[in-house]
Each structure stands twice: as C-alpha cells, then as structure tokens.
Design a protein around this motif. Structure first.
Motif, PDB file in Angstrom:
ATOM      1  N   MET A  44      -1.029  61.837   5.451  1.00 28.44           N
ATOM      2  CA  MET A  44      -1.472  60.896   6.468  1.00 28.44           C
ATOM      3  C   MET A  44      -1.647  59.505   5.862  1.00 28.44           C
ATOM      4  O   MET A  44      -1.888  59.364   4.656  1.00 28.44           O
ATOM      5  CB  MET A  44      -2.787  61.336   7.113  1.00 28.44           C
ATOM      6  N   TYR A  45      -1.490  58.499   6.715  1.00 30.19           N
ATOM      7  CA  TYR A  45      -1.748  57.115   6.311  1.00 30.19           C
ATOM      8  C   TYR A  45      -2.269  56.376   7.532  1.00 30.19           C
ATOM      9  O   TYR A  45      -1.750  56.541   8.649  1.00 30.19           O
ATOM     10  CB  TYR A  45      -0.479  56.434   5.809  1.00 30.19           C
ATOM     11  N   GLN A  46      -3.316  55.556   7.331  1.00 27.91           N
ATOM     12  CA  GLN A  46      -3.821  54.781   8.444  1.00 27.91           C
ATOM     13  C   GLN A  46      -4.421  53.459   7.967  1.00 27.91           C
ATOM     14  O   GLN A  46      -4.902  53.346   6.842  1.00 27.91           O
ATOM     15  CB  GLN A  46      -4.874  55.550   9.241  1.00 27.91           C
ATOM     16  N   THR A  47      -4.322  52.472   8.806  1.00 29.86           N
ATOM     17  CA  THR A  47      -5.037  51.216   8.624  1.00 29.86           C
ATOM     18  C   THR A  47      -5.916  51.036   9.855  1.00 29.86           C
ATOM     19  O   THR A  47      -5.500  51.360  10.976  1.00 29.86           O
ATOM     20  CB  THR A  47      -4.082  50.024   8.486  1.00 29.86           C
ATOM     21  N   SER A  48      -7.130  50.534   9.648  1.00 24.97           N
ATOM     22  CA  SER A  48      -8.062  50.483  10.769  1.00 24.97           C
ATOM     23  C   SER A  48      -9.005  49.300  10.637  1.00 24.97           C
ATOM     24  O   SER A  48      -9.299  48.823   9.534  1.00 24.97           O
ATOM     25  CB  SER A  48      -8.865  51.782  10.846  1.00 24.97           C
ATOM     26  N   ASP A  49      -9.485  48.849  11.771  1.00 23.29           N
ATOM     27  CA  ASP A  49     -10.561  47.879  11.863  1.00 23.29           C
ATOM     28  C   ASP A  49     -11.618  48.487  12.786  1.00 23.29           C
ATOM     29  O   ASP A  49     -11.469  49.621  13.256  1.00 23.29           O
ATOM     30  CB  ASP A  49     -10.038  46.547  12.406  1.00 23.29           C
TER      31      ASP A  49
END
Length: 777
Positions: free
Chosen positions: A280-285
């Motif tokens: 899995m890979y994620q970028t978040s704010d």
C-alpha cells in the motif's frame, strides 16, 4: 482451585460410563478432481455440520450412531446429497465427493455470495478455538473483510469500532488508537499475539487485514493477557490456494490518495508453496491543513506444505509512516466550552515537524496434524517499532486566549518477542466428547521513550487562539543521539510473561451442552518493579443448545496482567487482578445467515489506573472498580440482497473500593453509557435492471458520554455523538466502483477532556467523501 480440579475429575469419571459416538470424514472436489475449499456440509435434521479446508478435506465428529442424509453445497455448484451410516467409535471416510459447476452465469453468483458474508461462523486459527462462535460460552464478534470493503475502512481509527457493541475510540495521538470496551482500554493483538505498548503499536492499516475479532471479557485461552474488558485481534491476510489479483485506487477529501495491491495463489503447480503479497501507498492531509503525511508498506507471506499434515508459514510486514503527533488537539478556556473554536482550527504551527515511524513485524508458524483429531502448532513473532519525532502540548492558557505552547521530544523504540506452542485435539469417553487445548506462552516486551527534552516555542509573544498568527515559531533542536535506549533519564518499561494453559471443552448430549473447564498459571516479571508476580486463574463456561438455532451461555473468567508506567512519585504499579461473570443468549435466523447475541456482564477489577487529578500526565491506582452492562449484536443477511449490522450496549463503570470513601460510587471516566450503531447494505439482485448496484447507510450514536480522563471536580461530560454515513457502489466480476460519504449531516463531532484549568478536544472532519476503484485481473 481444589474444588475446580475435583469437578474436572468427577466429570471425566462420569464420561467414561456413557455410550460412544462416531464421525464422518472425506474430501470434496470439482469435476476436474481439484479440491474445493469452503464447501458447506450439513447432516439433515441435525445441527451438525462443517466446511472443507483449503485441501477440500472435512470431518464431523461426535455423531450418534445411525443413518444420515448428508448434503454438500457451495455457491456456483450443484448441491449433492448422499446417505451415510455412522458406527460407534469409528470415523467413516467417504470416497471423494465431486460437485458439478452450475451452467448459469457463475461469475455473477460468486460476486453475490461474496457480498453477503457479514456473519462469519468460526473464529480464526489465531484464537486457537475449534468451536464455532455460536456455541462458545463467550461473546466474540468478527468484522469480516467484506464489511471492511463496504465501509471503505483504511485503518483501525477509521470507524471499524462501529461494528461491535459498546466499543468506542476515545482519542488518538495520530500514530495509534485508544480503543475502549466495557469501560477499559483494549489491548491490540495481531495474529494472536498481544503487541500493545504504552503508546502503540502503529495503527493497523486495513490493506493487510483479513478480519478483526473482538473478544469480550477475559480470555484464558489467549494468555489472560488483555484488559478484563477484552481485546481485539487483527488477523492479517494469509497465503491461499485461491488466485488473487487485485488492485485498488482511492481518492478522498483533503488531498488524500491511496493505492493498494493484493496478490495471492499457488507459487508451484503442485500447490505445496502458497504465497500472498500485499502493498500500500498513501499520501494524506487533514481537515486542518498543512499536515501532509506519507505512509507505505509491504507484506510478503509464504506457506510451504511439507506434507499433507505439516506446513510452515512465514510472514513479514514492513511499514513506514509519518505522523504529526498531538496536532489534532485544540485547547480553550473552560468557560468557553467544547467546540468553541472552528472545527478546522489548527493549534500547531505550519512548520510543526512530522514524526517518522517504522514498524517491522515477523510471524512464523509451524503446524502439524498428527491425525484428524489432534494437531500441534508453534508460533513465534517479532515486533520492532522505531519512532523519531515530537509531540506538542499546552504550557499555559489565559482567559483572553493567549496560549503558550511547548514541544517535547518523542523518540521511542518498542521491541517485542513472542512464542506460543500448543496442542489441540478431541476424543470421546462414552457419549461425552472432549476438546483439549493446552500449551505454553511466552512474551518479552521492552519500551523506551525520550519525552524529557522539551522547549517552549512561544517565547516572544503568546499564540492567541482567537486571533492566531502562524509562522512565528522556531522548531526546537533536541539531542537525538545516541539511540533512545542508550540515553539517560528515558522512560523505560519492560515485561516478561510466561504461562501454561490447559482447557477441556466437554460436550454432553450429542454436543448440545458444552462445559468448559480451564486454568492458567501466569508468571510475570516487570522491570519497573524489579519483582515477579504469579497466579493461577481459572475459567469455567457453559453453553447449551435450547434449540438448533438458540443457545444460552454463562462464563466465569479471570485475568492477571502487568501494568506499564509509574506514578508521579516514580512508583511502579501492581498487576491487575480482575474477574468477569457474564451470561447471554445467541440466536440465528434464516438458516444461520443472520446471527444475534444478547448478554449481560459484571467485571470486578482491582488495582485499576486512573488519571492523577493533581498530576494529569500521570496515573494513580485505585482499590477496585466494577463495570456492568448489557450488550446486543446482530450481523448477517436478512435476504440474499440485504445485509445488516446492528448493535447496542449499556455500560456503567463505578468505583467500588477506594482509600478515599468519597470516591465510592462515582462513575469512572472513559466510556459512553449508551452506544448504538447500525449499517445497512443493499445490493440489487442479478434479475434486476439495476444489477450490480448497491447502497449502504449507517449511523453511530453515543449518549451520556464521558471524557477519557476526569478533571479535579470529577464531573466531566461530553455532548451526545451522532454520525450518519452512506455509500453507493457498482460491481461486476472484475470491477468495483464505490463512493462513500461520511458525516452526511456535517455535524461538529469531537472527543476530549477537561483538565480543570482548560479543555482540550480533537475534532472529526465535516462531510467528506472517498471514491474507490477496485479491479480484479
């Protein structure tokens, strides 16, 4: 304990004089002679049955002698019924049963069946139990992977708890979840190992999760090593003979993007080597903004079948995560009240540093089946949690809103080593059957944290919460060498747990009544106390089938666990002694597709920790508290198209013994008195013009909600909590598209606490959504 063993010997003696039973075993294949897993086998006009394993094998024991009609059924295949004669003290082995594929659109039927699996019949192997959940003398609720997919859950902090009665999440620091049930914090288990730390482990990402099991009350079969309220066990995705090729892409509110990959199947043609690979890979704010964080991980797993009876599994999970620890908190004067600042208000500066976290886990399992009745399993695990970071908190706050903030260093290292070895089996003495579970458990944990270094960041002028100005603070510089475990004056907690366990589940009257008798010897060493403690804890349970679809149960269980941390004076805490008395009813409907349970319990816990009112960052030990409650859970399908989750819990936790008699009878913080949740999912049938479409609607409602820690006046409450969520989806055999919308009513939702001189809380985002596209190739 003398009476306990006397009862055990008496029942064993009685069992010898009773009549004997037999069994049925065999293998189910398709027309090409390939094994079929998950085939349902049922003895008509009885409550007995089973399912085939990954090799297509099955067995049913404790059958009274006689002739029976046995049915074999599986979605996408024609059912088959055969006649079998069962003899006493003999297991009848059937010739291979071949099922034929249905000629109609098989792929659509498979998808439909996949969507209806909200109610799982059996616990995972990591719970060690061989009895189906409905017949256990304990309340165990399972959240399936299908339910996680329908709700588009990405982590343990993302609404998972809504699916089990009485479970709440009080708060989080950004890197881990504080989950409570029955008034107590639940320890986090993974694949049967207790991996909880003072401020950890890393919040579980659902990309690697197959199911989550909530075990209510103490559980001697799992080391008695959790809070008496119970524990939650995260079961990771395992190697499988079924071919899996799935990729998923998600876009969420607040610039959140995420991708996952799930691969599995046979690595060799003969099926001896199975594999699973998840990534899995994620970028978040966040809804507060300026908190861009990255998280990624991968988890390879292999199972090698040495023979038909012996297998070895190895599983590695590596995750790298960024977290703005403490950034979710907002502070305000007491007179202003909770929620007095904007939901998106940001208490941290725009240059607040991110914390880096790496977590590595490894699990190994060796399993050997001596025969159809007896097996041996040995497991070991390793966890390393490495954190380099900071945490922010309030130093002072004036009535005019002038706040002085400080940042503390928060480097931490957690290491855990785990070992389990146990034998399980069954045998008959007359007409009484025995399911034996016995083994040895070992865990060694150590945790270091350096939060002694700190720096005030509002020196020249305070930060005013009513007129905030960002960008004026300077990031503090802390000494981060040597490695945290070698620094002076660091917080250090460690424990060693050695224990042995023996359980006999005794079945009477053709297994319609089941008596569980068990005991565990636990030996604890806590490095904070530099002393050892040991105790024998008994477990007695009874489950009786009133009807084939209705059972009643009762349970008495004890727990004995060490406690981390020290008081303000530096004194280590004594272990927790607790007992649980509970009973309930379990009922299934629609041929077992809809399951319900209703229970009541009373937990008495000694040496409980509560917040020190004079030093809120520390705890004190009370004499005794009691938690009493009623719980109701419903999960499963009402029709082939309609799935439902519904639960309710009434929880009341009070102080029953204390050196300060004025405290007796007072309510303990950290729970909501009334909690109810619901989730409804409807998928249109294959004969509808809207074939493939589905819709969901769910709610969470908490009433009479207390904060997680009391202020000095012991009268700190939060407003009621109500959240409405929904989803729309479309799918076929290859593709699934789903839109989820959370907090549809755009409510200002939060949790927090009263610290006497100020309030703090953390808010949830307003109405927000996520779109996910999943493709099976």
């Amino acid at each position: 304990m003398k009476n306990f063993y006397t009862i055990l010997l008496l029942l064993f003696g009685i069992s010898v004089s009773m009549a004997q039973t037999g069994g049925i075993a065999g293998k189910v294949t398709d027309q090409r002679n390939k094994p079929l897993p998950n085939v349902n086998i049922a003895l008509i006009k009885t409550s007995l049955g089973s399912t085939t394993d990954s090799n297509g094998d099955f067995q049913i024991q404790n059958i009274a002698p006689g002739k029976y009609a046995v049915t074999f059924s599986m979605i996408g295949y024609d059912s088959k019924t055969i006649s079998v004669t069962v003899s006493a003290n003999t297991t009848t082995t059937l010739k291979a049963i071949a099922l034929s594929e249905k000629q109609e659109q098989l792929s659509e039927v498979v998808v439909k069946g996949h969507q209806n699996k909200y109610a799982l019949k059996a616990p995972s192997q990591s719970l060690r139990l061989k009895t189906e959940i409905a017949k256990l003398p304990q309340n165990i609720q399972v959240i399936s992977s299908d339910l996680l997919q329908d709700q588009q859950v990405t982590s343990i902090m993302d609404g998972v708890i809504r699916n089990v009665s009485g479970v709440t999440m009080l708060e989080h620091w950004g890197n881990f979840a504080r989950v409570n049930m029955r008034g107590f914090r639940l320890p986090a288990f993974r694949n049967g190992f207790n991996v909880q730390d003072s401020w950890g482990p890393l919040s579980e990402d659902m990309a690697f999760v197959d199911r989550i099991e909530f075990v209510k009350g103490p559980a001697g079969f799992m080391m008695s090593a959790g809070e008496p309220g119970g524990f939650y066990n995260v079961v990771t995705k395992q190697p499988t003979a079924k071919t899996i090729r799935q990729v998923s892409l998600m876009a969420r509110s607040f610039d959140n993007y995420r991708g996952t990959l799930d691969l599995g199947g046979k690595a060799t043609k003969d099926g001896k080597l199975l594999y699973r690979f998840n990534a899995m890979y994620q970028t978040s704010d966040t809804h507060r903004g300026d908190e861009d964080a990255e998280r990624y991980g991968f988890a390879p797993a292999l199972t090698y079948r040495i023979s038909q009876k012996t297998s070895v599994t190895a599983e590695l999970n590596v995750q790298q995560a960024e977290s703005y620890i403490g950034s979710a908190y907002v502070f305000a004067p007491v007179d202003d009240g909770y929620g007095s600042l904007d939901r998106d208000f940001k208490f941290t500066d725009t240059n607040y540093p991110v914390s880096d976290i790496q977590e590595v886990t490894f699990f190994g399992t060796f399993k050997h089946d001596f025969n159809k009745n007896w097996s041996w399993e040995t497991k070991f695990g390793y966890l390393r949690y490495d954190q380099v970071g900071n945490s922010i908190w309030l130093w002072s706050l004036e009535d005019n809103g002038d706040a002085v903030r400080y940042i503390s260093n928060w480097d931490a290292l957690s290491m855990g080593r785990y070992f389990q070895s146990y034998i399980s089996g069954s045998f008959n003495t007359g007409s009484i059957n025995h399911k034996i579970l016995g083994g040895f458990d070992y865990s060694q944990k150590e945790y270091w944290a350096d939060f002694g270094q700190y720096a005030i960041i509002d020196i020249d002028e305070p930060f005013n919460i009513y007129d905030p100005v960002y960008g004026n603070t300077v990031e503090p510089s802390f000494n981060k060498s040597p490695e945290v475990q070698y620094r002076d004056n660091v917080y250090n907690y460690g424990s060693i747990n050695r224990s042995v366990y023996l359980q006999d589940e005794i079945g009477f009257f053709n297994d319609k009544a089941r008596l569980t008798l068990a005991g565990r010897y636990t030996h604890l060493f806590m490095n904070g106390r530099e002393a050892t403690d040991s105790k024998i804890t008994p477990r007695i349970g009874l489950s009786v089938d009133i009807l084939p679809t209705l059972s009643v149960y009762g349970l008495y269980d004890q727990s004995f666990i060490g406690q981390s941390g020290v008081s303000f004076d530096g004194e280590a805490f004594d272990p927790v002694d607790a007992n649980d008395i509970e009973g309930g009813i379990k009922k299934s409907f629609f041929e077992g597709r809809l399951k319900t349970s209703l229970g009541a319990y009373q937990i008495t816990k000694q040496n409980v920790l509560v917040t020190d009112p004079e030093n809120p960052n520390f705890s004190i030990q009370l004499g005794e508290i009691q938690s009493k409650g009623i719980e109701f859970d419903l999960q499963g399908e009402i029709t082939p198209q309609l799935n439902l989750i519904l639960n309710y819990a009434n929880t009341n936790v009070e102080i029953t013994e204390d050196s300060d008699r004025d405290n007796i009878g007072q309510r303990l913080s950290g729970h909501a008195k009334h909690v109810t949740n619901g989730w409804l999912n409807y998928k249109f049938s294959e004969f509808s013009k809207l074939k493939g479409f589905g819709a969901s609607l769910g709610y969470q409602y908490q009433v009479d909600r207390s904060t997680w820690a009391w202020a000095a006046d012991n009268e700190s409450f939060l407003p009621d909590y109500f959240r409405l969520d929904g989803a729309l989806s479309w799918s076929n055999e290859k593709l699934r598209v789903q839109l989820n919308v959370n907090n549809i009513l755009d409510e200002y939702l939060y949790s927090g606490s009263d610290y006497g001189s100020y309030l703090y809380w953390q808010s949830e985002p307003g109405i927000n959504g996520r779109v996910t596209v999943t493709y099976n190739f």
